[in-house]
Design a protein around this motif. Structure first.
Motif, PDB file in Angstrom:
ATOM      1  N   ARG A 261       0.852  -1.191   0.000  1.00 38.67           N
ATOM      2  CA  ARG A 261       0.000   0.000   0.000  1.00 38.67           C
ATOM      3  C   ARG A 261       0.888   1.241   0.000  1.00 38.67           C
ATOM      4  NH1 ARG A 261      -0.204  -2.457   4.940  1.00 38.67           N
ATOM      5  NH2 ARG A 261       0.686  -1.283   6.692  1.00 38.67           N
ATOM      6  N   GLN A 262       0.511   2.204  -0.797  1.00 40.21           N
ATOM      7  CA  GLN A 262       1.276   3.448  -0.855  1.00 40.21           C
ATOM      8  C   GLN A 262       1.159   4.159   0.482  1.00 40.21           C
ATOM      9  OE1 GLN A 262       0.471   5.851  -4.303  1.00 40.21           O
ATOM     10  NE2 GLN A 262       1.642   7.598  -3.540  1.00 40.21           N
ATOM     11  N   SER A 263       2.309   4.588   1.011  1.00 41.75           N
ATOM     12  CA  SER A 263       2.322   5.134   2.369  1.00 41.75           C
ATOM     13  C   SER A 263       2.766   6.590   2.441  1.00 41.75           C
ATOM     14  CB  SER A 263       3.231   4.276   3.260  1.00 41.75           C
ATOM     15  OG  SER A 263       4.541   4.209   2.725  1.00 41.75           O
ATOM     16  N   SER A 264       2.930   7.237   1.305  1.00 39.74           N
ATOM     17  CA  SER A 264       3.269   8.665   1.315  1.00 39.74           C
ATOM     18  C   SER A 264       2.850   9.278  -0.006  1.00 39.74           C
ATOM     19  CB  SER A 264       4.773   8.870   1.540  1.00 39.74           C
ATOM     20  OG  SER A 264       5.500   8.561   0.368  1.00 39.74           O
ATOM     21  N   GLY A 265       2.942  10.596  -0.078  1.00 36.78           N
ATOM     22  CA  GLY A 265       2.642  11.275  -1.325  1.00 36.78           C
ATOM     23  C   GLY A 265       3.790  11.151  -2.314  1.00 36.78           C
ATOM     24  N   PHE A 266       3.586  11.732  -3.493  1.00 35.65           N
ATOM     25  CA  PHE A 266       4.612  11.703  -4.529  1.00 35.65           C
ATOM     26  C   PHE A 266       5.551  12.897  -4.383  1.00 35.65           C
ATOM     27  CE2 PHE A 266       1.358   9.071  -6.566  1.00 35.65           C
ATOM     28  CZ  PHE A 266       2.125   8.055  -7.118  1.00 35.65           C
ATOM     29  N   ARG A 267       6.797  12.685  -4.761  1.00 37.32           N
ATOM     30  CA  ARG A 267       7.782  13.757  -4.884  1.00 37.32           C
ATOM     31  C   ARG A 267       8.396  13.669  -6.271  1.00 37.32           C
ATOM     32  NH1 ARG A 267       9.960  15.665   0.299  1.00 37.32           N
ATOM     33  NH2 ARG A 267       8.971  14.557   2.037  1.00 37.32           N
ATOM     34  N   SER A 268       8.990  14.769  -6.739  1.00 35.91           N
ATOM     35  CA  SER A 268       9.599  14.742  -8.064  1.00 35.91           C
ATOM     36  C   SER A 268      10.819  15.650  -8.116  1.00 35.91           C
ATOM     37  CB  SER A 268       8.598  15.175  -9.135  1.00 35.91           C
ATOM     38  OG  SER A 268       8.181  16.516  -8.932  1.00 35.91           O
ATOM     39  N   ALA A 269      11.685  15.379  -9.092  1.00 34.34           N
ATOM     40  CA  ALA A 269      12.868  16.207  -9.328  1.00 34.34           C
ATOM     41  C   ALA A 269      13.169  16.157 -10.818  1.00 34.34           C
ATOM     42  CB  ALA A 269      14.058  15.702  -8.522  1.00 34.34           C
ATOM     43  N   ARG A 270      13.765  17.246 -11.337  1.00 35.71           N
ATOM     44  CA  ARG A 270      14.041  17.347 -12.765  1.00 35.71           C
ATOM     45  C   ARG A 270      15.503  17.697 -13.028  1.00 35.71           C
ATOM     46  NH1 ARG A 270       9.309  17.993 -15.877  1.00 35.71           N
ATOM     47  NH2 ARG A 270       7.422  18.201 -14.602  1.00 35.71           N
ATOM     48  N   ASP A 271      15.936  17.406 -14.253  1.00 31.52           N
ATOM     49  CA  ASP A 271      17.234  17.863 -14.766  1.00 31.52           C
ATOM     50  C   ASP A 271      18.376  17.545 -13.812  1.00 31.52           C
ATOM     51  OD1 ASP A 271      15.723  20.835 -16.169  1.00 31.52           O
ATOM     52  OD2 ASP A 271      16.001  18.868 -17.029  1.00 31.52           O
ATOM     53  N   TRP A 272      18.581  16.268 -13.563  1.00 33.46           N
ATOM     54  CA  TRP A 272      19.525  15.868 -12.540  1.00 33.46           C
ATOM     55  C   TRP A 272      20.981  15.870 -12.965  1.00 33.46           C
ATOM     56  CZ3 TRP A 272      17.101  11.236  -9.439  1.00 33.46           C
ATOM     57  CH2 TRP A 272      16.150  11.755  -8.569  1.00 33.46           C
ATOM     58  N   SER A 273      21.311  15.733 -14.232  1.00 30.96           N
ATOM     59  CA  SER A 273      22.701  15.503 -14.621  1.00 30.96           C
ATOM     60  C   SER A 273      23.351  16.781 -15.145  1.00 30.96           C
ATOM     61  CB  SER A 273      22.776  14.405 -15.682  1.00 30.96           C
ATOM     62  OG  SER A 273      22.369  13.169 -15.136  1.00 30.96           O
ATOM     63  N   TYR A 274      24.413  17.215 -14.483  1.00 26.87           N
ATOM     64  CA  TYR A 274      25.097  18.459 -14.846  1.00 26.87           C
ATOM     65  C   TYR A 274      26.515  18.451 -14.297  1.00 26.87           C
ATOM     66  CZ  TYR A 274      23.973  19.570  -9.997  1.00 26.87           C
ATOM     67  OH  TYR A 274      23.860  19.514  -8.635  1.00 26.87           O
ATOM     68  N   THR A 275      27.322  19.343 -14.842  1.00 24.47           N
ATOM     69  CA  THR A 275      28.672  19.581 -14.339  1.00 24.47           C
ATOM     70  C   THR A 275      28.934  21.073 -14.370  1.00 24.47           C
ATOM     71  OG1 THR A 275      29.392  17.516 -15.390  1.00 24.47           O
ATOM     72  CG2 THR A 275      31.116  18.978 -14.581  1.00 24.47           C
ATOM     73  N   CYS A 276      29.459  21.633 -13.291  1.00 22.69           N
ATOM     74  CA  CYS A 276      29.869  23.040 -13.300  1.00 22.69           C
ATOM     75  C   CYS A 276      31.152  23.181 -14.113  1.00 22.69           C
ATOM     76  CB  CYS A 276      30.085  23.549 -11.880  1.00 22.69           C
ATOM     77  SG  CYS A 276      28.556  23.696 -10.916  1.00 22.69           S
ATOM     78  N   ASP A 277      31.305  24.316 -14.785  1.00 22.45           N
ATOM     79  CA  ASP A 277      32.476  24.476 -15.641  1.00 22.45           C
ATOM     80  C   ASP A 277      33.758  24.713 -14.851  1.00 22.45           C
ATOM     81  OD1 ASP A 277      31.881  27.048 -14.796  1.00 22.45           O
ATOM     82  OD2 ASP A 277      32.082  27.970 -16.778  1.00 22.45           O
ATOM     83  N   ARG A 278      33.623  25.124 -13.594  1.00 21.54           N
ATOM     84  CA  ARG A 278      34.796  25.274 -12.720  1.00 21.54           C
ATOM     85  C   ARG A 278      34.475  24.670 -11.361  1.00 21.54           C
ATOM     86  NH1 ARG A 278      36.669  31.047 -11.729  1.00 21.54           N
ATOM     87  NH2 ARG A 278      34.444  31.527 -11.713  1.00 21.54           N
ATOM     88  N   PHE A 279      35.467  24.028 -10.770  1.00 25.43           N
ATOM     89  CA  PHE A 279      35.292  23.440  -9.444  1.00 25.43           C
ATOM     90  C   PHE A 279      35.993  24.242  -8.354  1.00 25.43           C
ATOM     91  CE2 PHE A 279      34.482  18.687 -10.693  1.00 25.43           C
ATOM     92  CZ  PHE A 279      33.392  19.089 -11.449  1.00 25.43           C
ATOM     93  N   TYR A 280      36.692  25.305  -8.724  1.00 18.09           N
ATOM     94  CA  TYR A 280      37.401  26.105  -7.717  1.00 18.09           C
ATOM     95  C   TYR A 280      37.746  27.466  -8.296  1.00 18.09           C
ATOM     96  CZ  TYR A 280      41.776  25.517 -10.250  1.00 18.09           C
ATOM     97  OH  TYR A 280      42.751  25.558 -11.226  1.00 18.09           O
ATOM     98  N   GLY A 281      38.149  28.366  -7.422  1.00 21.96           N
ATOM     99  CA  GLY A 281      38.633  29.684  -7.792  1.00 21.96           C
ATOM    100  C   GLY A 281      39.373  30.264  -6.606  1.00 21.96           C
ATOM    101  N   PRO A 282      39.792  31.524  -6.661  1.00 21.03           N
ATOM    102  CA  PRO A 282      40.542  32.122  -5.551  1.00 21.03           C
ATOM    103  C   PRO A 282      39.729  32.128  -4.259  1.00 21.03           C
ATOM    104  CG  PRO A 282      40.746  33.467  -7.536  1.00 21.03           C
ATOM    105  CD  PRO A 282      39.675  32.451  -7.811  1.00 21.03           C
TER     106      PRO A 282
END
Length: 425
Positions: A272-293
């Motif tokens: 039996r379903q025991s909670s409501g639905f949740r959702s998320a979009r556009d999960w796959s990405y990479t930032c162009d920089r991982f660090y800076g000053p």
């Protein structure tokens, strides 16, 4: 050292934005080395989070944090492998983690409990943690990030925390990264997920009892994660464009596709379903920089890959561990900061790209399992020193021990700077 009205110092070696797995691991290991660390998180723990199935790569940083016994004591459901209905043949096939490295299992967890466990360990080791704290902006001086301004829930007064380095571990909120970097979406993985929970769910038979179930359908795929006491996390993932073009809501799409499944619908026959639905979009990405000053990104704040193989928490904690070693050296030798952070970024991006590349190939569901094994071998074992199946398990376990991310050294940078420093400096 200055102090604000909450009794928290105003000056630190490192300020970490976010107390999830990446930020908690990083801060704990830095505090253990004697560094002064502040963690700011906008939520109060325990708080809900998706990402409940873990891979064995996660066990490596937990061993560093001396948390393996506590994970055992908490009674989390052990995860020994995975069962897939995937590829050209619509029959189940599986794998066992014991084939792929030093850790033969990981866990299925309630993330609220797991994340609190890691953050509490960071507190034990000396980290200052402020929950319900919202970072408003970075403090920038002469092109360098030197701290952050933040408020605490219930107060409009702006506080300041300064540090030699600020690390964004804020997950997909990307508090710093959103302003300091550009995000590159992986167009072939712009997906949407919708999920819920079921009680009284059945389990897979025999040795597969604690396996995660991944079942591919023509338009997407389902996960089925046995969390505990008959509770199963069930999610459906499909392309965002396909979901947008469908006449049904995400919830109706979930139900329609569940009825078309073979293995999963049988496990949920009496559930039996025991909670409501949740959702998320556009999960796959990479930032162009991982660090800076004066700043760096870690965990989902830097990059995130499709959840097909449950790599999120392992990637976050492994990167947090790697970055902690780099930052510790940078604090002692500030002159190596840029070069040292570049090594971290290069290794982290390469590790992430290995998984992303493999997931992209795995999404071709017209192949046989041997094809997927061989693709894994091409990535982690190009010299073909092991069996392809073993390489597949190694890759999906997150345990490619030869990878530079696990073995970053900056000792040569320190020696090089020392050799070129003026006499008497």
């Amino acid at each position: 050292m200055s102090s604000n009205l909450y009794g928290i110092p105003g000056d630190f070696d490192v300020v970490v934005i976010g107390g999830g797995p990446a930020g908690a691991t990083l801060s704990a290991l830095l505090s253990e080395r004697g560094r002064r660390v502040l963690v700011l998180d906008r939520e109060r723990f325990p708080r809900y989070h998706i990402g409940e199935s873990l891979i064995p790569g996660f066990m490596r940083p937990m061993e560093e944090l001396k948390l393996l016994d506590r994970l055992e004591q908490r009674g989390f459901e052990k995860k020994h492998g995975g069962t897939l209905v995937w590829g050209a043949q619509k029959i189940p096939w599986g794998f066992s983690f014991i084939e792929g490295g030093p850790y033969s299992y990981s866990y299925h967890v309630r993330r609220a409990d797991l994340d609190s466990l890691i953050l509490d360990r960071s507190r034990e080791l000396g980290t200052h943690v402020i929950e319900e704290a919202t970072v408003k902006e970075a403090i920038e001086e002469d092109g360098r990030i030197v701290g952050v301004r933040y408020t605490i829930r219930g107060s409009e007064e702006v506080q300041e925390a300064r540090a030699a380095l600020v690390v964004d571990a804020s997950g997909q909120a990307r508090v710093l990264g959103r302003k300091l970097t550009n995000v590159n979406w992986h167009e072939d993985m712009r997906n949407v997920a919708v999920w819920t929970y079921f009680d009284n769910a059945a389990r897979l038979p025999g040795d597969e009892y604690t396996n995660i179930l991944i079942e591919g359908l023509e338009g997407g795929w389902f996960w089925g994660i046995p969390i505990d006491k008959g509770t199963m996390s069930v999610g459906y993932v499909t392309a965002s464009a396909a979901a947008a073009a469908a006449d049904d809501s995400l919830e109706d799409l979930f139900r329609t596709q569940l009825a078309r499944s073979s293995q999963l619908k049988e496990l949920l026959r009496d559930a039996r379903q025991s909670s409501g639905f949740r959702s998320a979009r556009d999960w796959s990405y990479t930032c162009d920089r991982f660090y800076g000053p004066g700043w760096a990104l870690v965990g989902d704040a830097a990059a995130f890959v499709d959840p097909l193989f449950s790599t999120g928490v392992a990637l976050a904690t492994l990167a947090g561990s790697a970055l902690s070693k780099i930052v510790d050296k940078v604090l002692e030798h500030p002159e190596i900061e840029e070069a040292a952070l570049e090594r971290y970024a290069t290794a982290y991006r390469a590790f992430f790209d290995e998984i992303r590349t493999f997931v992209g190939k795995f999404y071709d569901r017209t192949k046989y399992k041997e094809f997927y094994w061989e693709q894994a071998q091409t990535i982690v074992d190009p010299n073909r020193e092991r069996d392809p199946r073993e390489d597949f398990v190694t890759l999906v376990s997150g345990l490619s021990g030869r990878h530079p991310l696990f073995n970053i050294s900056v000792d040569d940078l320190i020696a090089e700077r020392a050799a070129t420093a003026p006499v008497g400096a």
